[in-house]
Each structure stands twice: as C-alpha cells, then as structure tokens.
Motif scaffolding. Sequence first.
Motif, PDB file in Angstrom:
ATOM      1  N   VAL A  73      -4.176 -12.093  -3.448  1.00  0.00           N
ATOM      2  CA  VAL A  73      -3.288 -11.733  -4.400  1.00  0.00           C
ATOM      3  C   VAL A  73      -2.981 -12.973  -5.389  1.00  0.00           C
ATOM      4  O   VAL A  73      -2.552 -12.422  -6.513  1.00  0.00           O
ATOM      5  CB  VAL A  73      -2.064 -11.266  -3.563  1.00  0.00           C
TER       6      VAL A  73
ATOM      7  N   ARG B 120      -5.183 -14.889  -6.914  1.00  0.00           N
ATOM      8  CA  ARG B 120      -6.090 -14.696  -8.116  1.00  0.00           C
ATOM      9  C   ARG B 120      -6.532 -16.046  -8.486  1.00  0.00           C
ATOM     10  O   ARG B 120      -7.074 -16.161  -9.614  1.00  0.00           O
ATOM     11  CB  ARG B 120      -5.691 -13.976  -8.937  1.00  0.00           C
TER      12      ARG B 120
ATOM     13  N   TYR C   3       2.025 -13.609   0.639  1.00  0.00           N
ATOM     14  CA  TYR C   3       1.956 -12.644   1.843  1.00  0.00           C
ATOM     15  C   TYR C   3       1.674 -13.564   2.957  1.00  0.00           C
ATOM     16  O   TYR C   3       1.581 -12.814   4.005  1.00  0.00           O
ATOM     17  CB  TYR C   3       0.935 -11.675   1.396  1.00  0.00           C
TER      18      TYR C   3
ATOM     19  N   ARG D 251       2.794   0.482   1.769  1.00  0.00           N
ATOM     20  CA  ARG D 251       3.250   0.238   0.190  1.00  0.00           C
ATOM     21  C   ARG D 251       2.121   0.586  -0.636  1.00  0.00           C
ATOM     22  O   ARG D 251       1.092   0.393  -0.292  1.00  0.00           O
ATOM     23  CB  ARG D 251       3.593  -1.207   0.062  1.00  0.00           C
TER      24      ARG D 251
ATOM     25  N   GLU E  13       0.104  -0.267  -2.384  1.00  0.00           N
ATOM     26  CA  GLU E  13      -0.751  -1.428  -3.003  1.00  0.00           C
ATOM     27  C   GLU E  13      -2.080  -1.095  -3.187  1.00  0.00           C
ATOM     28  O   GLU E  13      -2.836  -0.729  -2.266  1.00  0.00           O
ATOM     29  CB  GLU E  13      -0.270  -2.678  -2.518  1.00  0.00           C
TER      30      GLU E  13
ATOM     31  N   THR F 219      -8.683  -4.101  -2.198  1.00  0.00           N
ATOM     32  CA  THR F 219      -9.585  -4.808  -2.847  1.00  0.00           C
ATOM     33  C   THR F 219     -10.888  -4.033  -2.478  1.00  0.00           C
ATOM     34  O   THR F 219     -11.211  -3.703  -1.450  1.00  0.00           O
ATOM     35  CB  THR F 219      -9.937  -6.388  -2.262  1.00  0.00           C
TER      36      THR F 219
ATOM     37  N   PRO G  90     -15.158  -4.311  -3.252  1.00  0.00           N
ATOM     38  CA  PRO G  90     -15.381  -3.377  -1.874  1.00  0.00           C
ATOM     39  C   PRO G  90     -14.499  -3.925  -0.907  1.00  0.00           C
ATOM     40  O   PRO G  90     -14.018  -4.869  -0.777  1.00  0.00           O
ATOM     41  CB  PRO G  90     -17.006  -3.891  -1.769  1.00  0.00           C
TER      42      PRO G  90
ATOM     43  N   GLN H  51       1.648  -7.068  -6.589  1.00  0.00           N
ATOM     44  CA  GLN H  51       0.783  -7.639  -5.478  1.00  0.00           C
ATOM     45  C   GLN H  51       0.183  -8.850  -6.103  1.00  0.00           C
ATOM     46  O   GLN H  51       0.231 -10.107  -5.740  1.00  0.00           O
ATOM     47  CB  GLN H  51      -0.264  -6.841  -5.155  1.00  0.00           C
ATOM     48  N   CYS H  52      -0.489  -8.811  -7.230  1.00  0.00           N
ATOM     49  CA  CYS H  52      -1.084  -9.987  -7.853  1.00  0.00           C
ATOM     50  C   CYS H  52      -0.628 -10.762  -8.865  1.00  0.00           C
ATOM     51  O   CYS H  52       0.206 -10.088  -9.624  1.00  0.00           O
ATOM     52  CB  CYS H  52      -2.574  -9.654  -8.102  1.00  0.00           C
TER      53      CYS H  52
ATOM     54  N   ARG I 147      -6.742  -9.009 -17.655  1.00  0.00           N
ATOM     55  CA  ARG I 147      -7.931  -8.323 -17.816  1.00  0.00           C
ATOM     56  C   ARG I 147      -8.830  -8.680 -16.774  1.00  0.00           C
ATOM     57  O   ARG I 147      -9.607  -8.024 -16.026  1.00  0.00           O
ATOM     58  CB  ARG I 147      -8.555  -8.221 -19.192  1.00  0.00           C
ATOM     59  N   ASP I 148      -8.942  -9.983 -16.722  1.00  0.00           N
ATOM     60  CA  ASP I 148     -10.076 -10.642 -15.725  1.00  0.00           C
ATOM     61  C   ASP I 148      -9.689 -10.617 -14.327  1.00  0.00           C
ATOM     62  O   ASP I 148     -10.703 -10.926 -13.519  1.00  0.00           O
ATOM     63  CB  ASP I 148     -10.442 -11.960 -16.431  1.00  0.00           C
ATOM     64  N   ALA I 149      -8.440 -11.210 -14.045  1.00  0.00           N
ATOM     65  CA  ALA I 149      -8.135 -11.272 -12.734  1.00  0.00           C
ATOM     66  C   ALA I 149      -7.193 -10.746 -11.935  1.00  0.00           C
ATOM     67  O   ALA I 149      -6.865 -11.041 -10.841  1.00  0.00           O
ATOM     68  CB  ALA I 149      -7.648 -13.010 -12.604  1.00  0.00           C
ATOM     69  N   SER I 150      -6.824  -9.535 -12.544  1.00  0.00           N
ATOM     70  CA  SER I 150      -6.164  -8.510 -11.863  1.00  0.00           C
ATOM     71  C   SER I 150      -6.755  -7.902 -10.815  1.00  0.00           C
ATOM     72  O   SER I 150      -8.005  -7.473 -10.937  1.00  0.00           O
ATOM     73  CB  SER I 150      -5.056  -7.660 -12.733  1.00  0.00           C
ATOM     74  N   ILE I 151      -6.143  -7.493  -9.773  1.00  0.00           N
ATOM     75  CA  ILE I 151      -6.916  -6.721  -8.575  1.00  0.00           C
ATOM     76  C   ILE I 151      -7.214  -5.300  -9.098  1.00  0.00           C
ATOM     77  O   ILE I 151      -8.302  -4.954  -8.757  1.00  0.00           O
ATOM     78  CB  ILE I 151      -5.763  -6.477  -7.363  1.00  0.00           C
TER      79      ILE I 151
ATOM     80  N   GLN J 278      -5.281  -4.827 -15.202  1.00  0.00           N
ATOM     81  CA  GLN J 278      -6.790  -4.860 -16.079  1.00  0.00           C
ATOM     82  C   GLN J 278      -6.203  -4.445 -17.480  1.00  0.00           C
ATOM     83  O   GLN J 278      -6.981  -4.755 -18.384  1.00  0.00           O
ATOM     84  CB  GLN J 278      -7.815  -4.243 -15.464  1.00  0.00           C
TER      85      GLN J 278
END
Lengths: 308, 618, 484
Positions: free
Chosen positions: A55, A57, A181, B387, B389, B392, B394, B545-546, B587-591, B596
């Motif tokens: 999370v 990142r 978390y 939740r 959320e 990830t 795969p 979350q991220c 854009r690059d690093a969100s889950i 993104q």
Amino acid sequence: MTSTVPISLQRRFDLTIDGKDVTVTEGQTILEACRQVQVDIPTLCYLETLTPVNVCRLCVVEVKGSRTLVSACSRKVEPKMEILTDSSRVNTSRRMVLELLASSVDLSLADDEVGHWMQQYDVHPERHGPQSDPAEEGERDRGHAGEHKAIDGSTAETVAQPIKRDNGQYLRDYSRCILCYKCVEACGVDAQNTFAIAVAGRGFEARISTEYNVALPESACVYCGNCVAVCPTGALMPTIEFDLRESGKWDPKSQTVTQTVCPYCGVGCNLELHVQDNQIFKVTSPLDHSTTSGNLCIKGRFGFEFVH
Amino acid sequence: MDLKTTEDVATEEERKAADSVIGSAPPSWSDGLRPGVGGRVILGGQRRRANLRHLLLPTLHAIQDQIGWISHGALNYVCTRLDIAPAEAFGVASSYSLFSLRPTAQTVVHVCDDIACRAAGSDSVETMRGHFGEPDTTDGQLTWRTSPCLGQCEHGSAAMVTIAGSPGVREVLAPFNIHELDTVVSNTTAKRPPTPATLLNQVRSELHLLKRIGLVDPESLDSYRSEGGYQALRRAIDFGPEWVIRELKDAKLLGRGGAAFPTGAKWEAVAHSSVRPRYFVANADESEPGTFKDRVLIENDPFALVEALTIAGVTTGAEQGYIYIRGEYPLGERRLRSAITQAQSRGLLGDDIMGSGLKFQIEVRRGAGAYIAGEETALFNSIEGHRPEPRTKPPYPVDKGLFAKPTGINNVETLLSALEIISSGATEFIRYGTESSTGTRMFCLSGCVNLPGIYEVPLGTKLRELIQIAGGVTEGHQLTAILLGGAAGSFVGPDQLDLELSFEAVRMAGTTLGSGVVIVIDETVDMVAFVRRIAQFFRDESCGQCVPCRVGTVRQEEVLARLSLNAPLGSRQDELSLLDDLGSVMRDASICGLGQAANTAVLSAIEQQLIFSSKGNS
Amino acid sequence: MGSDIALANTIGRHIIHAGLSNSDFIRRATINFDVYAKSVEPFTLEVGEKLTGIPGTAIAQLAEDYARADRAQLCWTLGITEHHTGTDNVLALCNLALLTGHVGRYGSGLVPLRGQNNVQGGGDMGAIPNKLPGFQDIETDTFAREQFEARWGTPLPRTKGWHLSQMFDAMETGELTSLYIIGENPAQSEADVKKARHLLTGLEHLVVQDIFLTKTAELADVVLPATASWAESDGTVTSSERRVQRVRRAVVQPAGSRDDVEIICQIAAKMGHDWGSPTAEQVWDELRSLSPMHAGMSYRRLEELGGLQWPCYDENHPGELFLHGRLWDEPITGPPATFSATPFEPPLDELDSEFPIRLTTGRRLDSFNTGVQTGAYSSPIRSKEALALSPEDMGAYKLQDGDRVLVRSRRGGIEAPVRTDPTLRSGLAFLTLHFPDQVDTNLLTIDTWDKKAGTAEFKATAIAIERLGQDATPNDHSDKRVDK
C-alpha cells in the motif's frame, strides 16, 4: 511467506534487473530477487514476517510491458521480466510517495533510512504548503465516509491530532501514522488473531481504529504489543519509552540491547531488552528468530518491571 | 479468535432488523447476546466464520434501512451473530457513505451535486439549503446531504430519499422537485410511479441492447418471453459452453467496463479452470459520474440481465451468481429481485435450469455508497464482507476472485452484448462497429444537450453524429467541451467532434470511452467549479489504501483550490508542475484504476485550456 | 473436567470405527494395538458424550478432522497432567498419535507445552528424582553414573530420590527435616496449601533462594537473594521444544543479590569444597562433557544458530527438529511404540450433594503462577480475581457479578467474589492462582497425586458455594490492591 512447493520442484529462470541478467527462483518476489543481487529497494509497509499489502507504493519498479509501475514487495517474478529499479518514472513516484507522506504525517521518529531516502530522492514536502493545524481530539474519528470540509488550499492537510493515551502499556500517536497496515496485520491473522484494530473510514480520513474509537481497555486488545513492534514511524510506542523521550533524558548513545529469553512460559521467546540507565524501557523480539518471528505476549513485552 | 464486544446491547428493533437477514438467533440465546446451555458448542471454527462473513453488508443495510443508523449495540449484535471482530465490522461499516454510525434524522435526502447535474444547471442544492438549512444536522425529522452522481443524469437533477422504518422508504426523485419531496416525506406509503423509460430519437429496429426497452413489462416474465426472452439461454444450453465461448470470440466482444478485455477469453479462462466452485458476477455498481445506462437497462429490462448472467453461469460452470447493484438504484433493485424470483419459480434459475440438470442461482447484493466498490476486486471484498479495497493483481479474478475462487465478472452492458450475440449470432453482431470494435455501444448523454438520455449506436460512430442524434447542443449556446468517459475520462474540445467512438480511435486520441459518458458542456458551465468537483469526487471516493491516491487526491484538490482562488504557492508554473508530479505518481503507482485515473480529467482540462489559462473561463 | 481419558478414548474408538486409523503405521511401528482397540470399545459417541458433556457430533468431527489432517499436533498444558490420572491422560493422547501416525514427522506430534521458561531445562539437568543430567538413569545406567563419579570425584547415590509430592509426604512423616528451595513458591503454589504451609513451618531448617521475598521465603530460616536469571545473569534455558537458548545479563542486579552459581559455589566453599568461581559457560561445558545429548551445544553454536534442539551429539550435529522419526524408518529403528490401555477414572475429589461444583484452576493471559513476577506491572486486562461461574450457576445461586461467596472444599474454605463466564458450562467453576493474597485458591485444591508422575490433582476439586450476606457488597474487596 514461504512457498509450500518443495524447493527441488521450484523452477529457476532468468530475468534482468537494470539490464543485468539474474537467475531467480519461481515464487520469489521482485523485492527478494533485487535484494539477492544487492539492488536496494526502499520499503515502508513491507516486513518479512507479514503478508505484503503493497500500500505504501514506495517499492514500485518498472516492468517492461506493464502499463503502470508494479510493487516489488508483492509481485512475483516471471521469466524474462525486464525490471528497472532506477528509471525516472520509478524515481518520480518514489519521490512523490515520500513527499505526500512527509507533507501529511510526522516522520520525525521514523526509521533512520526514511531520512536517507528523503535526501536520496530529493524530497520537498514544503512544496505542498504549510501544514494544517492539528485536528481536535476525536475529530478524525468522527468523519463520515465520502465527505470532507471544504478547503481553500492555503494549508496542506495533515493527519495531526492529539495522542491517544488510554492504558499504561503503550500509546498511539496517529499524527505519525502512515497507514502501512502493519499493526492491523500483526493484530490480525499474521500474528495475534485478536482483531482489536482495523482500518476505518476511507480516503484521507481512513485511520486505524477500534470499533467506534473506544479506548483500548474496552477493546479486544490483549497488549501483546506486536503492533508496537512493527510500527515503522513511532506512532505506536511503549509508554516508558515515550516518557523517557519526553523527560529529555533520552540518550541513544548510552542505550544497550541485550538478547535473552523470556522468563515466563515454556515457549522460549527471545527478548531484546532495551536498557538505559540500568532500566529496561522497551522489549522487542528478533524478527528472524524462528521461535516466534518477533512476536510476544503481554508478559514478555511489558511484564519486566519486577526486575526493577 | 475470541470475540470481545463492549457492553453496548442492541435494542429489540435492531435485533429484529439484523435477524431479518441472518435469521433468528438460536432459542438458547438470551437478549440476543450470548449462547446459554447447549449454545456453546460451535462446530466449524474458521470455516463457519468464513461462511457467515458475506452476510455483513446485507445485515448492515437492514439495520440502516429500518433503524436509520448503526449503533454500537447493533454492531455488537451483528458481530456476535456473524462471529466478526467488532473493529473489523466497524472498519467495513465506516467505509460506506450510505451507512450512518451516529444517530441522524429519520429522513435523509441525498441531493446530487455532481458534474452532470451541474452541467445541466441544477439548483437543487440551493433549494434544499433554502428550505432546510445546512446539510447533515443530527436533530429533527429530516436532514439532507450532498451526494455524488445518483445515475439520473438525463433528468438534470436528482435526490434519493431514505426514511428509516419497517418498512422504510428508499425513493429517487428525478428530476428533483421540492414539492414532490414533500409528498414522499408526508405520505410514506404511496408508491411513486416509476419514471417511464426514455428512448429518444432512435429507431427501434436499429437497437440491439435497448430493443426491448418500453416494449416489455419489466415486472412480467411472460412479457419478456413474448419478446424472445430466454431463447438465448435455450441455445446456450443446447449448443454448450464451447459453442458459446466460440461465438463470443468470433464476435470479438470487448468488455464495456473500461478495460476492454476480450469477453470470450475471460469466460473461457473460468470455464477451463480446474477449481470449483466458481462464481459469476454482474457488476451493476455503475457509479461513474455521468453514467446511467445500467439503471435504464435494469429498470426496464431486468430479465435480460438475469438471462445473460444465467448464460454466463452455465457456460463457465459457475453455480452461484451475484448481481452487485449500487445502493442508489432502489427501483432497479426491486425489479431485479422480482425478476429473479419469477425466473426461479419457472425453472429458469435453480437446480435444474430448463430441464438441463444445470444449476445456477443468483443473489442480488446492494452497494452502500462507495464508487470504489465498482472496481472488480473491491467488489469481491464488498460481497465477502470486507472493506471495499481493491486487491493487487495478479492474481486475476479468473484465477482467484470472489471467495478466492475462479470468478467471471462483467458489467451489465457487456453481459447484454453477450446475450445479443448468443441470440442473434456473432455474424450479426460484427455487422456493426469497426473491424476491432465490434457491435453497438450505449452512451449516456447529459449536460447541455437538447435530448439527454441513453443512446445506442454502432461503435465507430462519430461524436458529432451522436450529439446530433441527441438533438445537439442546447439551443442558443455554444459547445465548449465534452467530457468523455466520466470523471475518470477526459475532456475533448469542439475541434474533436469528428472523433470516431471506437476503442482504437479514442486510444489514439489519448482519451477513453470509459463507461460511455458524454457530458456536453457549453459556455454557461463554470469549468473551474466543474473540474474541482471532479477532484473532490476522487478524494471522497478514494478507499485510502495506497499513498498516491489517498494523499495525492487531497493535494490535487488543494492545488486546484489555490489556482482557482488565484493564490498559488510560488508561481502558477510551480503549481502546474506540482499537478504534473501528482499525476505521475497517481497514474503510475496507485493500486487501482481510481487513483490511476484521478487526474486524467484535470490534466486534460488544463491541456485543453478549459481552466487556468488566458483562454479558459477562470 | 477430569474426563480427558474418556474423550481421548471416544476419539480413538471413532477413528477406528470410521476406518481412519493408519493401519500401515500401526502394523509397522507399534505393538499392543489389539489391547487398545478392545479397551476403547465401550467408548461410543453416546458414552463419550455422557462422560464428557461434549456433544457426540463434535467429538466425531474432531476425530475425523484429526485423523484426516496431513499434519496434526496434540498440544497440552497442565490441564492434562495435573490430575491423579495425569500419566494416563498423556498416554491416552499418545494412543491417538499412534493410531493416526501423527508422530515423528515434521509438523506432527505430541507437544506438552511447558509452563515455565526452563521447566524442560530443569528436567534435562537432572532435577528429577531418578535422572542424572541428560536423562541418564541413576539406578540403571551404571556407565553414566561412573562418568559423573569420576568427573566429580565423589560417589553418587545408587537409588533415586523423592519427587515433590513425596517430599511433602516425607515432611509429614518426619523423614525430611531440612529443605533448600531455589526459585519456587510452594507456600502458595502447592495443592492443599494449608497443609503445605504447616509442613514447611514444621521443618528444622528451611533455606530459600529467590529473587523476591515470597510467602515461602517468609517462612525460611535463611533467605539467599538471587539475581533474575533472564536479565541479570548469563546462562541457558530450555524451552518446550527442547531448544536450548542463551539468556544474558542486561541490567545490573540490585545490591546484595548474587548469581545462583555464585551462591551455590560459596555454600560449597563454606562446606569445605573449593569449586572455584566458574562462569556460566564453564558450568555448561562441564555439563556437555557428561550429557551426550548436549555435547554439541557450545555457547558459540547457541549464539550463531539462535539455540539448538536436543539431542545434539557433536558440534556438527544440527539438533533435532522433532523426535521419534525412527518410527518411520523402513524397517523402524529401535523398539516399536506401545499402545496402552487407559481406563477412565473420574477425579478423586468426588462431586456429591454437599460439594456439587467442579472447580478447576489455571492461568490468565497477563499473569503468571502466583503472581510474584507479573504482580509488578499493571495490566489493563487484569481483572480482580473472582470465582468464574457459568451463567446457569450464577442464576441457580441467585448471584450477580461481584457478589461474594464462601467457597468450600473438603479441605478448606475461602471467600471470593464471583463473575459470570459464559464459556463455562453448568457445574464448572474456575479460579486462577495468580492472586493468593486476594483469593487463596490452593486452600481448596486436593493434594492427591498421580502415582506415576507425582503430580497433584490441581485441576479437579469438588466445591460448595454459599452466598454471603447482603452486607458484603461487591465493593467490599475494592480496598485490596490488585496491581502492585
């Protein structure tokens, strides 16, 4: 997490990391593959003993063919992957992740390496403006999902708020919480299976909370302190350590850490006794010890006062 | 896990509400609290716990609907019955905007203040403030709060009214009208006549997905069958899974949810899995601002979705299906539930579908106000009682989806397209559209357009033609921009009206069809406020979350606030480069797709010089 | 309570009848199966349910899950051993492991969880009446005894000594008149503690070596203040999994206290034997030279490997993760494992109309034994000691949480507040030993002990409960401090 596939049956294959050929084992994560060849990847929410939640990142890397960056801590290696750990996309994202955290959270007690990364990636949290005033007691805990106060952008919103001190063992300073978390995982299925805390709310108002923000003694907490042990930013801290720091007598140079075995039951948990002025102020347990992988119970973590 | 709750106890009404979903507590329970003699033995342990957790969301809904809020005592009761840690259940409940965790007025009016209503010039928020004062008061009989898009965009204004009780009221008023609100509130028993279907300016013979709208009685299975309903399921059963999958592949059907993944390949992956059980899910959680196509289809042709999902189930070997419909669609939900009951009673669902020996059941799950739950893996978490959320990937859903089992998931339009392919054949389907974007698509036209509504056109139709079918830009006004694809989409300018609406053409143009949103904007629309509403939307809907999304959406909203107030930190250029950096990391690093896409529209507005430029109207 | 054997036998019978026993393993590696099978035959699910109070369906499910598991362990603590049938309780569980082959393999086995950090080590070091360090028998292992005699330069007794329960019997008969106690608190921890105190007081000479002035130390003629072994001195302890690990000195001990080794050596010196002043490592190395199963465990290896599990015969031996792997050799190495018939006997302290409630004792998470160590820190989850009763019994005796009752056994009576515990079933009560100053639980317990192991039946006492008058309000005890 260890794979259940017998080692002899695991495939080995090649991929490249920053252009160099590396042979890896099926089931490894990108992070493990990188560490195996001494490629440094910064991480905040990752811990060897916990299930990766990916999370924060911060560990993102570029994988050729992937539209977005991928988190090294959770993504498994695949044959012929081309991994870049130092591209400008990677570095921008890492810089911004650190910048977003540093502009919204008090990182002053975070692990030392965080400070090094801030320099390495040239992080400037002040770009986002002066920090907002701390929230009032309980204000952040009352938020309604999907709503927030209108803003004018003159300050950068933060998670600053009063410290929660509701028991003698440890306190919770959520101004320092990066929502990694780890504490939730340690309280849950990864270690303690107590589930006294969880993430509540959503978005920027998401927070670690007991149900309805009740004080810990009313919650299911059993004071194992395994959450304290995994907290990377000092948001969770033993009260004795906190008071020692507050008193101005905090002196890392005079501190010692001695590894021994818990005096109570027969499990044989290893303890690291953190001592200053002949007083134990904190007890931890080595993560890499196979007996309990860093986890303790209330007696081992906090039951040491009889020595004094 | 030893369950520990505080001493707060549920009232009898709260227990009744929960029991309406879970079933009555065993007789040995006293005051709904703890098992007495004989109740202490709980067989099953972890397995039992896992098997109960999915009831959490429906149970919370029942309490919210009947009591109006979820008290600590009520939550304790739910946790004790379902064996869930209270902290976890609280974490779930507090992540949905339609649940209240403190006492509130019995009547709550959720008033849309989102972009489509804004573009259409809605003044419902001001009206509500005038009548009822500030939003979100806890005293009194009625309170109101603003709401993200309610999916009633063709009406130009909308509100959802909830009145707690047993039975309670959940009604949508669209267009919003303060007098009608009075009627609903003062007479809770009178059912509002459903809004009639709106098909404008379209020739029915050219329609495929919408062809039954207005023709069939949505409450009647017989009516649906008389329009050819359930012939496709008959064919799917007779010809078998491999044939169905081949048809989908021959039809080159791409998912209509945004990612444009080949549907045939997805169904095939589930069907060929070695793992059972498998699941198939219809994603009807359309919450993208400006989107209302699922609502129109479900409200007016619910059996089509039920049939399509049944085909997906028997083809992929899933025996349990779910339709996850957003909580803001009470009418659609009622009609779906009725359709499922009718289909079950006629052997079109159940243990022996059409006498084939095949099994398939469908459950309807209602969302509770969380855009993120429309992300497929967040949707799985939501059904499972966790939740919402995103997970990830795969592993992908076809390998580990709902309950960690192989799962197919499609949005409503994709499923209806599949239904159309099975009933008319792939050859017929590919007659429409372009070489690689086959078939027709539904577009949701709203904003400054003469005839807002749902339009079905072949893929590849030009944007200009689509707007013309919808009657063109509002009389006497000038087109300034079009938001394509919703809040997660991007703006195109008047100079791009020749854009071909196909997957490949929009990709080339750097934009997206998304969920088929086309919000037409003229010079009357305050673009800065419009874009800030988008930024606010993403901040409010981020699951948290991220880091890139959780903090990035806040920082983005702050930059936009500063720029709109003409109070930049440093130079405007500094602020714009900050926006750029925020865009990069999100854009690059969100889950997931939410983060993104959280600044696509913002950046495109700046690029198109719609805001913060000498040419823009800021 | 006290029906462990009935439960184990019912599980065993169900496994056999469900065809889930590991017949290949039984044939290859065990003997006496037929005797066992015959002995459990009466324990149908119905009988098991009647004897244990556990629904037959639950027993059946447990039996099937256990038998079908890839890997399964049976773990237990003193709830199994602190009965007059303690040894048979353990053997009944061993039978189940043999029946299913859940023994001698990684992740499977029989795991007695030790209640103290070094109770395993104490046994390993010969703190058992018939064993020399390393479990070498003092009566039968002549070779080992001679090794020790040669090393220590003195003859050793050829017969075994007394175990704890026998020692108290010997105090009663006057055979035992002097006692040297190191780190134990029998004045509070023994069953039927009234009798134990009486006997300790009647000794001619009592020496207590401890880190606290315990209740036992208060009775002593001489008290030797010791250091806390885990934080104030160096050495090793051995955990439940036979893992020998290092303890290290982290803080300086309080003035006047001394390390155990130092105290013992100085007493030896006073008695005319110069043992020098050995370091903990030197003492350990001597042990390694005499106990083959510890031979490979140098301090260096213990440090490097984070401990070693015995047996560890030389410095190249990795230690053993689990025991009894020999049973899986083809053919097996050593003698086959023996099934034992384990007849069911109810607890000796019988329930009757006068003493109708079964009391069991134990620990709570945040406290430890008689509380001399845990009493020093304030735990937010520690509640005042109270007799825990089932909701049904609370109702039957018309009690509310906090009411005070007189609890009587055939040996004594105490006063205690009561508390509802919904996890208890009707007829079962629970007390801890943690707060003897508040509630002196062991005044009630029975000192009848298992003839094979010498363990007292702490876990099953028959008691009577009497509500005390209204004038004793729930707050009466609040002036007594809980946390020190």
